[in-house]
Design an enzyme around this catalytic site. Structure first.
Site, PDB file in Angstrom:
ATOM      1  N   CYS A  88       0.839  -1.197   0.000  1.00 40.70           N
ATOM      2  CA  CYS A  88       0.000   0.000   0.000  1.00 40.70           C
ATOM      3  C   CYS A  88       0.880   1.256   0.000  1.00 40.70           C
ATOM      4  O   CYS A  88       1.486   1.565  -1.015  1.00 40.70           O
ATOM      5  CB  CYS A  88      -0.973  -0.023   1.176  1.00 40.70           C
ATOM      6  SG  CYS A  88      -2.370   1.112   0.973  1.00 40.70           S
ATOM      7  N   HIS A 174      -3.537  -5.386   0.445  1.00 42.65           N
ATOM      8  CA  HIS A 174      -2.984  -5.866   1.713  1.00 42.65           C
ATOM      9  C   HIS A 174      -3.004  -7.387   1.778  1.00 42.65           C
ATOM     10  O   HIS A 174      -3.917  -7.994   2.344  1.00 42.65           O
ATOM     11  CB  HIS A 174      -3.768  -5.273   2.877  1.00 42.65           C
ATOM     12  CG  HIS A 174      -3.573  -3.802   3.034  1.00 42.65           C
ATOM     13  ND1 HIS A 174      -2.568  -3.259   3.806  1.00 42.65           N
ATOM     14  CD2 HIS A 174      -4.246  -2.754   2.490  1.00 42.65           C
ATOM     15  CE1 HIS A 174      -2.636  -1.940   3.749  1.00 42.65           C
ATOM     16  NE2 HIS A 174      -3.635  -1.601   2.955  1.00 42.65           N
ATOM     17  N   GLU A 176      -1.070  -9.028   3.544  1.00 43.14           N
ATOM     18  CA  GLU A 176      -0.655  -9.381   4.905  1.00 43.14           C
ATOM     19  C   GLU A 176      -1.796  -9.336   5.906  1.00 43.14           C
ATOM     20  O   GLU A 176      -1.649  -9.790   7.052  1.00 43.14           O
ATOM     21  CB  GLU A 176       0.455  -8.429   5.373  1.00 43.14           C
ATOM     22  CG  GLU A 176       0.001  -7.119   5.975  1.00 43.14           C
ATOM     23  CD  GLU A 176      -0.669  -6.137   5.023  1.00 43.14           C
ATOM     24  OE1 GLU A 176      -1.150  -5.093   5.492  1.00 43.14           O
ATOM     25  OE2 GLU A 176      -0.709  -6.407   3.801  1.00 43.14           O
TER      26      GLU A 176
END
Length: 236
Positions: A88, A174, A176
């Site tokens: 990001c 994202h 993660e």
């Protein structure tokens, strides 16, 4: 291996990637953006580096001067060919460090969804995302940096992911994100959600429904990135 993860919000950490790093024998050191000593030598000596997301933008340098330090660090690892994962804001910093334009997208892209992989994306680190959900949470986007290879897109954001050298990858989304901790995101970004007219209940429900599949895919992406990073380090 040693990994330095540069984060800007405590809850936007390595998430589902952290257990993979540990299982692969990597130690993790967090640097908190704007509140850490930006140690250039330690940054360059780290085997792995990750720049995580945050609610500020690349263009906010005047209000948040520490972004200049982060741009310098990002540029140094890119130029040295060292492994770097940008998520990001991290991807936007990578794009800016390479001279690409970073600017507001047509509207905020927030919520669980998919990405469309390019042929190279389907063959490389992002292959596990071919049929898997990811968390989108951004307002800015970027032009594809010079020399970068496009890996993924969405209809709203054509440049969702790009690759440079081995182990150098920028992700607008994202991968993660840990869906079991979604409430941290919904509380921490409540003002942004309200301003964008996004229903937190829908994000919460999607996290419960899609979170396990997203986590499995995110962990596999991390394993593939580590494989590339090892190859990069062996050649450096």
């Amino acid at each position: 291996m040693h990994c330095i993860a540069l984060r800007h919000l405590t809850f936007e950490d390595l998430g589902v990637l952290a257990p993979v790093l540990h299982e692969q024998g990597a130690s993790i050191e967090y640097w908190n953006g704007g509140r850490c000593a930006y140690d250039d030598r330690a940054w360059m000596e780290a085997d792995l580096a990750v720049v995580l997301g945050g609610p500020i933008g690349v263009g906010d340098e005047e209000r948040y001067p520490f972004l200049r330090d982060e741009l310098r660090l990002v540029k140094a690892r890119l130029e040295a060919g060292l492994p770097l994962l940008g998520v990001c804001l991290g991807a936007q910093l990578m794009a800016a460090a390479l001279g690409a334009r970073v600017y507001p997208g047509p509207r905020k892209e927030i919520g669980w969804g998919t990405v469309s992989l390019t042929p190279e994306g389907r063959e490389g680190v992002l292959a596990p995302l071919a049929d898997a959900p990811v968390l989108h949470w951004h307002g800015d986007t970027f032009d594809l940096p010079p020399g970068a290879r496009l890996l993924a897109s969405t209809e709203l954001t054509p440049h969702q992911a790009f690759a440079l050298g081995f182990g150098q990858i920028g992700l607008q989304f994202h991968v993660e994100a840990d869906a079991s901790r979604m409430e941290d995101w919904l509380i921490g970004h409540c003002c942004e959600l309200a301003g964008a007219g996004v229903d937190p209940c829908a994000i919460r429900d999607d996290a419960r429904r899609l979170g396990a599949q997203a986590a499995d895919a995110g962990r596999e992406v991390c394993r593939r990135w580590l494989k590339e990073a090892r190859r990069c380090r062996a050649q450096c």
